[in-house]
Write a protein that holds these residues in place. Structure first.
Motif, PDB file in Angstrom:
ATOM      1  N   PRO A 194       0.720  -0.827   0.288  1.00 20.36           N
ATOM      2  CA  PRO A 194      -0.053   0.559  -0.252  1.00 20.36           C
ATOM      3  C   PRO A 194       0.605   1.392   0.390  1.00 20.36           C
ATOM      4  O   PRO A 194       1.795   1.576   0.493  1.00 20.36           O
ATOM      5  CB  PRO A 194      -1.031  -0.472   1.705  1.00 20.36           C
ATOM      6  CG  PRO A 194      -0.029  -0.708   2.321  1.00 20.36           C
ATOM      7  CD  PRO A 194       0.570  -2.158   1.338  1.00 20.36           C
ATOM      8  N   HIS A 195       0.875   2.333  -1.257  1.00 20.57           N
ATOM      9  CA  HIS A 195       1.199   3.172  -0.912  1.00 20.57           C
ATOM     10  C   HIS A 195       0.589   4.197  -1.270  1.00 20.57           C
ATOM     11  O   HIS A 195      -0.361   4.786  -1.673  1.00 20.57           O
ATOM     12  CB  HIS A 195       2.168   3.492  -2.139  1.00 20.57           C
ATOM     13  CG  HIS A 195       2.827   5.133  -2.284  1.00 20.57           C
ATOM     14  ND1 HIS A 195       4.028   4.105  -1.712  1.00 20.57           N
ATOM     15  CD2 HIS A 195       2.754   5.951  -2.272  1.00 20.57           C
ATOM     16  CE1 HIS A 195       5.512   5.415  -2.260  1.00 20.57           C
ATOM     17  NE2 HIS A 195       4.685   6.209  -2.249  1.00 20.57           N
ATOM     18  N   SER A 196       0.399   5.095  -0.208  1.00 18.32           N
ATOM     19  CA  SER A 196      -0.620   7.321   0.207  1.00 18.32           C
ATOM     20  C   SER A 196      -0.460   7.370  -0.705  1.00 18.32           C
ATOM     21  O   SER A 196       0.916   7.688  -1.496  1.00 18.32           O
ATOM     22  CB  SER A 196      -0.418   7.474   1.568  1.00 18.32           C
ATOM     23  OG  SER A 196      -1.233   6.553   2.084  1.00 18.32           O
ATOM     24  N   PRO A 227      -7.932   7.175   1.382  1.00  9.42           N
ATOM     25  CA  PRO A 227      -7.148   5.160   1.598  1.00  9.42           C
ATOM     26  C   PRO A 227      -6.002   5.303   1.262  1.00  9.42           C
ATOM     27  O   PRO A 227      -5.798   4.574  -0.182  1.00  9.42           O
ATOM     28  CB  PRO A 227      -8.137   4.573   2.358  1.00  9.42           C
ATOM     29  CG  PRO A 227      -9.418   5.703   1.991  1.00  9.42           C
ATOM     30  CD  PRO A 227      -8.960   6.482   1.471  1.00  9.42           C
ATOM     31  N   ALA A 228      -5.373   3.906   1.546  1.00 16.19           N
ATOM     32  CA  ALA A 228      -3.926   4.006   0.528  1.00 16.19           C
ATOM     33  C   ALA A 228      -4.629   2.370  -0.175  1.00 16.19           C
ATOM     34  O   ALA A 228      -5.181   2.004   0.209  1.00 16.19           O
ATOM     35  CB  ALA A 228      -2.864   4.152   1.486  1.00 16.19           C
ATOM     36  N   LEU A 229      -3.668   2.644  -1.213  1.00 18.66           N
ATOM     37  CA  LEU A 229      -3.983   1.054  -2.401  1.00 18.66           C
ATOM     38  C   LEU A 229      -2.553   1.041  -2.934  1.00 18.66           C
ATOM     39  O   LEU A 229      -1.708   1.097  -2.437  1.00 18.66           O
ATOM     40  CB  LEU A 229      -5.252   1.393  -3.628  1.00 18.66           C
ATOM     41  CG  LEU A 229      -6.175   1.932  -3.334  1.00 18.66           C
ATOM     42  CD1 LEU A 229      -6.883   2.762  -4.219  1.00 18.66           C
ATOM     43  CD2 LEU A 229      -7.322   0.959  -2.557  1.00 18.66           C
ATOM     44  N   THR A 230      -2.676  -0.489  -2.965  1.00 17.40           N
ATOM     45  CA  THR A 230      -1.199  -0.575  -3.680  1.00 17.40           C
ATOM     46  C   THR A 230      -0.525   0.010  -4.878  1.00 17.40           C
ATOM     47  O   THR A 230      -2.227   0.311  -5.743  1.00 17.40           O
ATOM     48  CB  THR A 230      -1.079  -2.644  -4.081  1.00 17.40           C
ATOM     49  OG1 THR A 230      -2.270  -2.686  -5.022  1.00 17.40           O
ATOM     50  CG2 THR A 230      -1.595  -3.147  -2.268  1.00 17.40           C
ATOM     51  N   THR A 231       0.593   0.288  -5.440  1.00 14.50           N
ATOM     52  CA  THR A 231      -0.034   0.481  -6.808  1.00 14.50           C
ATOM     53  C   THR A 231      -0.359  -0.796  -7.896  1.00 14.50           C
ATOM     54  O   THR A 231      -1.030   0.144  -8.643  1.00 14.50           O
ATOM     55  CB  THR A 231       1.973   0.453  -6.945  1.00 14.50           C
ATOM     56  OG1 THR A 231       2.247   1.233  -6.147  1.00 14.50           O
ATOM     57  CG2 THR A 231       2.223   1.535  -8.280  1.00 14.50           C
ATOM     58  N   ARG A 232      -0.204  -1.722  -7.594  1.00 13.27           N
ATOM     59  CA  ARG A 232      -1.275  -2.820  -8.727  1.00 13.27           C
ATOM     60  C   ARG A 232      -2.441  -2.290  -8.603  1.00 13.27           C
ATOM     61  O   ARG A 232      -2.843  -2.097  -9.761  1.00 13.27           O
ATOM     62  CB  ARG A 232      -0.684  -3.998  -8.121  1.00 13.27           C
ATOM     63  CG  ARG A 232      -0.713  -4.985  -9.292  1.00 13.27           C
ATOM     64  CD  ARG A 232      -0.773  -6.248  -9.121  1.00 13.27           C
ATOM     65  NE  ARG A 232       0.668  -7.233  -8.486  1.00 13.27           N
ATOM     66  CZ  ARG A 232       1.296  -7.072  -9.230  1.00 13.27           C
ATOM     67  NH1 ARG A 232       0.710  -7.593 -10.639  1.00 13.27           N
ATOM     68  NH2 ARG A 232       2.385  -7.839  -9.030  1.00 13.27           N
ATOM     69  N   GLN A 233      -3.232  -1.966  -7.848  1.00  9.69           N
ATOM     70  CA  GLN A 233      -4.214  -1.562  -7.425  1.00  9.69           C
ATOM     71  C   GLN A 233      -4.422  -0.183  -8.922  1.00  9.69           C
ATOM     72  O   GLN A 233      -5.574  -0.242  -9.115  1.00  9.69           O
ATOM     73  CB  GLN A 233      -4.903  -1.319  -6.119  1.00  9.69           C
ATOM     74  CG  GLN A 233      -5.350  -2.900  -5.293  1.00  9.69           C
ATOM     75  CD  GLN A 233      -5.804  -2.737  -4.224  1.00  9.69           C
ATOM     76  OE1 GLN A 233      -4.910  -1.632  -3.362  1.00  9.69           O
ATOM     77  NE2 GLN A 233      -6.846  -3.255  -3.342  1.00  9.69           N
ATOM     78  N   ILE A 234      -3.672   1.009  -8.228  1.00  7.79           N
ATOM     79  CA  ILE A 234      -3.544   1.646  -8.688  1.00  7.79           C
ATOM     80  C   ILE A 234      -3.711   1.992 -10.144  1.00  7.79           C
ATOM     81  O   ILE A 234      -4.528   2.090 -11.523  1.00  7.79           O
ATOM     82  CB  ILE A 234      -2.760   2.543  -8.277  1.00  7.79           C
ATOM     83  CG1 ILE A 234      -3.477   3.010  -7.344  1.00  7.79           C
ATOM     84  CG2 ILE A 234      -2.770   3.474  -9.653  1.00  7.79           C
ATOM     85  CD1 ILE A 234      -2.474   4.088  -6.304  1.00  7.79           C
ATOM     86  N   GLN A 279       3.523   2.578   3.181  1.00  6.44           N
ATOM     87  CA  GLN A 279       3.396   3.340   2.976  1.00  6.44           C
ATOM     88  C   GLN A 279       2.088   4.368   3.150  1.00  6.44           C
ATOM     89  O   GLN A 279       1.393   4.648   2.244  1.00  6.44           O
ATOM     90  CB  GLN A 279       4.560   5.059   2.326  1.00  6.44           C
ATOM     91  CG  GLN A 279       5.884   4.750   1.439  1.00  6.44           C
ATOM     92  CD  GLN A 279       6.631   5.773   2.954  1.00  6.44           C
ATOM     93  OE1 GLN A 279       6.742   6.697   2.541  1.00  6.44           O
ATOM     94  NE2 GLN A 279       6.932   4.918   3.612  1.00  6.44           N
ATOM     95  N   VAL A 280       1.665   4.436   4.554  1.00  7.70           N
ATOM     96  CA  VAL A 280       0.334   4.568   4.464  1.00  7.70           C
ATOM     97  C   VAL A 280      -0.043   5.563   5.579  1.00  7.70           C
ATOM     98  O   VAL A 280       0.624   5.922   6.205  1.00  7.70           O
ATOM     99  CB  VAL A 280      -0.110   3.426   5.107  1.00  7.70           C
ATOM    100  CG1 VAL A 280      -2.160   3.919   5.229  1.00  7.70           C
ATOM    101  CG2 VAL A 280      -0.458   2.077   4.444  1.00  7.70           C
ATOM    102  N   VAL A 281      -0.888   6.986   5.173  1.00  9.11           N
ATOM    103  CA  VAL A 281      -0.781   8.029   5.896  1.00  9.11           C
ATOM    104  C   VAL A 281      -2.391   8.039   6.335  1.00  9.11           C
ATOM    105  O   VAL A 281      -2.824   8.085   5.575  1.00  9.11           O
ATOM    106  CB  VAL A 281      -1.173   9.255   5.121  1.00  9.11           C
ATOM    107  CG1 VAL A 281      -0.598  10.268   5.555  1.00  9.11           C
ATOM    108  CG2 VAL A 281       0.489   9.743   4.160  1.00  9.11           C
TER     109      VAL A 281
END
Length: 313
Positions: A194-196, A227-234, A279-281
């Motif tokens: 996950p990456h915000s 909310p953070a998603l994974t880069t693959r989800q994006i 990286q979750v904010v």
């Protein structure tokens, strides 16, 4: 030069500063948008002003008459450790001299490696990199200036930017043009973490809201972040909207690729941990305090902007 005590001065005419200037104009404020050239694309309702805010004279001229100064200046990665402290010194002195409040756009760098822990405003500052330590030192000085009564200061921290106008981001010019044209999309690190990302309009709305509420002063806030998603989800979201698969090139260590040249990646190498751990904010504090709701990750609006950019070239 505009001489109105409600004057809002935005330092830095990159994506954040430009979007913030529009937000402040929409809120009914007189706005001065400052960069070294002063001649970039017009922002309707905002005065453009040229000044080098890394100098005492330039910073003072830029903020003359300001009620609130928004510091959104950044410089090239290879210049940051040397130049950002000089900019801070000049901007702090200038804002103090004219009696303005100071709202600072900040990064997540002071936290350093979190080993996947969710970042809140109470997270420890554990930076070990040169740029992380530099940012932490700057932030400590900003907050000390407030505590000492020199001027009122508030910091708004953002995750990586995404959105219209954002080119120099890992979810920016490296991704969307290639997604639209069938080119290779560089993906840094582990794309299943996950990456915000903070939408650029939420950066602007968050900073403007902090500017509108003096009670926010004297502390760090996280700007509204979805909310953070994974880069693959994006990437899957982008594929659904473009109707074509992405040609993904996973870059598992710092090396030049696509728009990330050798100079950039040499400087970015120490920050590559941001792509090898989550990286979750958490931005719930500002959301609850001021009723802000972050936009969902807006691939559609971002793609539309990039389509226009590509059509213009």
């Amino acid at each position: 030069m505009t001489a109105v005590r409600d004057l809002q001065v935005v330092l830095g005419a990159g994506p954040a500063g430009t979007t913030l200037a529009r937000e402040l104009v929409d809120r009914g404020h007189p706005v001065r948008l400052v960069d070294r050239a002063g001649g970039g694309p017009a922002t309707e309702g905002a005065e453009r002003f040229a000044a080098d805010v890394a100098t005492a004279d330039g910073a003072r001229a830029a903020v003359e008459g300001a009620a609130i100064v928004y510091h959104c200046v950044n410089v090239g990665y290879h210049l940051q450790v040397d130049v950002m402290p000089r900019i801070q010194e000049a901007v702090l002195a200038a804002a103090e001299a004219v009696g303005a409040r100071l709202v600072v756009l900040d990064t997540l760098y002071p936290y350093g490696e979190t080993h996947g822990a969710v970042m809140t405003e109470h997270s420890p500052w554990n930076a070990t990199t040169r740029k992380g330590r530099m940012r932490a030192e700057l932030d400590a000085r900003y907050l000390a200036a407030h505590t000492e009564g020199r001027l009122r200061v508030v910091l708004g921290r953002s995750a990586d930017f995404v959105g219209p106008g954002v080119l120099n981001s890992t979810l920016g010019g490296a991704v969307f043009p290639a997604a639209l044209t069938g080119g290779e999309v560089p993906a840094l690190g582990d794309i299943d973490l996950p990456h915000s990302y903070t939408y650029i309009a939420d950066v602007a709305a968050g900073l403007a809201t902090l500017g509108a509420h003096p009670g926010s002063d004297g502390r760090v806030w996280h700007l509204p972040t979805a909310p953070a998603l994974t880069t693959r989800q994006i990437f899957t979201m982008i594929e659904e909207r473009t109707g074509r698969p992405l040609d993904i090139n996973v870059v598992d260590e710092p090396r030049p690729v696509g728009p990330f040249d050798e100079v950039f990646m040499a400087e970015y190498a120490e920050m590559f941990y941001q792509h090898t751990e989550p990286q979750v904010v958490d931005s719930s504090a500002i959301e609850k305090a001021y009723g802000l709701t972050p936009n969902p990750l807006p691939a559609t609006a971002t793609l539309a902007w990039y389509e226009q950019l590509l059509a213009a070239h």
